[in-house]
Design a protein around this motif. Structure first.
Motif, short mmCIF file in Angstrom:
data_model
loop_
_atom_site.label_atom_id
_atom_site.label_comp_id
_atom_site.label_asym_id
_atom_site.label_seq_id
_atom_site.Cartn_x
_atom_site.Cartn_y
_atom_site.Cartn_z
N GLY A 186 0.47 -1.62 -0.08
CA GLY A 186 -0.22 0.26 -0.30
C GLY A 186 0.92 0.78 0.36
O GLY A 186 0.45 2.75 -0.31
N TYR A 187 2.57 1.34 0.46
CA TYR A 187 2.83 2.38 0.55
C TYR A 187 3.67 2.61 -0.53
O TYR A 187 3.12 3.44 -1.33
CB TYR A 187 3.60 2.17 1.36
CG TYR A 187 5.23 3.51 1.88
CD1 TYR A 187 5.15 4.44 2.46
CD2 TYR A 187 5.99 2.55 0.69
CE1 TYR A 187 6.16 5.51 2.23
CE2 TYR A 187 7.70 3.67 0.53
CZ TYR A 187 7.28 4.19 1.04
OH TYR A 187 8.67 5.96 1.05
N GLY A 188 4.01 1.52 -1.84
CA GLY A 188 4.37 1.50 -2.76
C GLY A 188 3.86 2.52 -3.60
O GLY A 188 3.19 2.80 -4.10
N LEU A 189 2.12 1.81 -3.59
CA LEU A 189 0.89 2.51 -3.96
C LEU A 189 0.68 4.11 -4.14
O LEU A 189 0.60 4.84 -5.11
CB LEU A 189 -0.65 2.11 -3.96
CG LEU A 189 -0.60 0.83 -4.69
CD1 LEU A 189 -1.75 -0.23 -4.45
CD2 LEU A 189 -0.39 0.61 -6.04
N ALA A 190 0.74 4.13 -2.72
CA ALA A 190 0.94 5.66 -2.52
C ALA A 190 1.65 6.94 -2.68
O ALA A 190 1.38 8.14 -3.19
CB ALA A 190 0.46 6.08 -0.55
N THR A 191 2.43 6.45 -2.53
CA THR A 191 3.97 6.90 -3.01
C THR A 191 4.74 6.17 -4.31
O THR A 191 5.73 7.09 -5.35
CB THR A 191 4.95 6.93 -1.77
OG1 THR A 191 5.69 5.11 -2.13
CG2 THR A 191 4.71 7.13 -0.79
N ALA A 192 3.39 5.62 -5.47
CA ALA A 192 4.38 5.25 -6.81
C ALA A 192 6.23 4.84 -6.36
O ALA A 192 6.27 5.08 -7.84
CB ALA A 192 4.08 6.83 -7.51
#
Length: 461
Positions: A186-192
């Protein structure tokens, strides 16, 4: 005699077998029907389970954002992540196609809820800092597989007991393998940061497969009853499908475990070589990168240079350790010796400046000592030049009742300040009046202050 000895050994072996069976046998306390019902009841990811999952993901995301292990563990204690995964493993073990469909659907809901919750949390700018806890969940490691496999085994064994006192502990073991990777994805998705997303999701997938595989293995080991179907042809068809699916999951899992083990072993062997390079040759090694897939190790060195012979020796050592064809890429400056020479020159210049400062400090101390001695000498000369006789004669002329005069520099202190006070002690004739003495003392004191140009002068009886 020999028969007696043989019988004794057989008895000992029999007792050991009995002891081992009593210690490790889990089949006698297995509650198969209740276990199946419990797992089926926990598969649904809705209502209470959905909300508890959201809250636990928020807590875990906060722990990862602050690198707080205690907070992440707290989230694991309330996480309901294991329900759908256990359902998948159980359905494969008992040939229950309906349970498998239900588990897959709820597993998808679980993943979407978790990713959405962590995505919303990490979309807030103040929570987007990259922490070591997040970075550690971006690539799979053989130890993560061991945690997932042993955690899955522990949970299904605990669930199958009539006494379920350790279910929470086993549930935490599974949450350990599942929650942090989901939050990191989810962190990877939110920060691209797609490397974070891909690595964390891959780690989550591996852990899911091994937890489901562990459940399947224990269910079959404990001989859970197969799901009954009225239509024998449908039962056979479902059984074949489930068997193929289980085989398709187990075989890649074994291969995956082996690959992760080899990767960890490769990294460990490479770290050992680099450590020896640091300690034995005194070379500073920086920016180490190990690529297991391409069998490549790259790093930069500062200080002494590494020769081609050294690199060939590294390759030979890696071949001995079981990794033939390993390639070493070393980034080094051809002018290292010149750089070291400049560093030494700077160090020598610094030392020279330090020595010069010490010398100057000593000279200053000597000058201060000389100034103090000159002041003392000047004070002594002033004392010698003090016109005591002349002043006392004038005092006698001003006041004939004076019998004698004494003079001294009195050193006085109030424990905060210390001062030297010029003091005249006047002895008056016996027939002088006390009132007159006091007024004359003041008059003489004022005269002496003007005379000596010093307001500190004191006159006493």
């Amino acid at each position: 005699m020999e028969n007696t000895t043989q019988n004794s050994w057989q008895e000992i072996v029999s007792k050991i077998k009995l002891f081992l069976k009593d210690t490790f046998d889990i089949s006698h306390d297995t509650n198969r029907s209740a276990t199946i019902e419990d797992i089926k009841a926990g598969v649904d990811m809705k209502g209470q389970n959905a909300w508890v999952l959201i809250f636990s993901i928020l807590v875990a995301s906060t722990g990862l954002n602050t690198s707080s292990t205690a907070v992440v563990i707290g989230a694991m204690l309330i996480s309901p992540l294991m329900g759908p995964i256990l359902g998948m493993g159980l359905s494969l073990g008992i040939n229950d196609i309906d349970l498998f469909k239900k588990a897959i659907k709820n597993f998808g809901v679980m993943v979407i809820l978790s990713l959405l919750t962590s995505f919303l949390f990490f979309s807030i700018p103040i929570f987007q800092n990259e922490t070591p806890e997040l970075l550690a969940r971006t690539f799979p490691d053989v130890r993560d597989v061991i945690i997932a496999l042993t955690g899955g085994l522990a949970l299904i064994v605990a669930l199958s007991r009539q006494n379920k006192s350790i279910n929470t502990i086993a549930g935490v073991a599974i949450a350990t393998a599942l929650m942090p990777p989901l939050c990191t994805a989810g962190y990877g998705l939110a920060t691209a940061k797609w490397d974070f997303f891909r690595g964390a999701l891959f780690l989550f997938s591996i852990n899911t497969i091994f937890i489901a595989s562990a459940t399947f293995i224990v269910v079959r080991f404990l001989k859970f009853p197969y799901e009954a179907y009225a239509n024998s042809k449908r039962r056979k068809r479902i059984s074949q499908f489930i068997s193929i699916l289980a085989f398709a999951i187990l075989v890649p899992s074994i291969f995956m475990f082996y690959q992760l083990y080899k990767k960890s072993d490769f990294n460990q062997k490479a770290d050992g070589l680099i450590k020896n390079l640091r300690t034995e040759k005194g070379i500073l090694v920086l920016d180490v990168h190990k690529d297991f897939e391409n069998k490549q190790i790259s790093f930069a060195v500062v200080g002494k240079s590494i020769t081609k012979l050294d690199i060939e020796q590294f390759k030979s050592q890696m071949k001995t350790l079981g990794y033939d064809g390993c390639d070493f890429k070393v980034l080094q400056d051809a002018e290292n010796l010149e750089t070291i020479s400049k560093i030494n020159e700077i160090e020598n210049s610094f030392l020279s400046n330090q020595q010069l400062l010490v010398k100057k400090s000593q000279e200053l101390l000597e000058k201060e000592k000389e100034i103090f001695e000159l002041k003392t000498q000047l004070q002594a000369n002033n004392d010698k030049l003090f016109p005591f006789s002349e002043i006392t004669e004038e005092m006698k002329a001003l006041q004939d009742d004076i019998e004698s005069v004494s003079y001294a520099n009195v050193i006085s202190t109030d424990f905060y300040n210390t001062d030297t006070i010029p003091t005249f002690k006047v002895t008056w004739k016996k027939n002088s009046k006390e009132k007159s003495k006091a007024s004359e003392n003041i008059r003489l004191q004022n005269w002496l202050r003007k005379k000596m140009k010093n307001e500190k002068v004191i006159v006493t009886n």
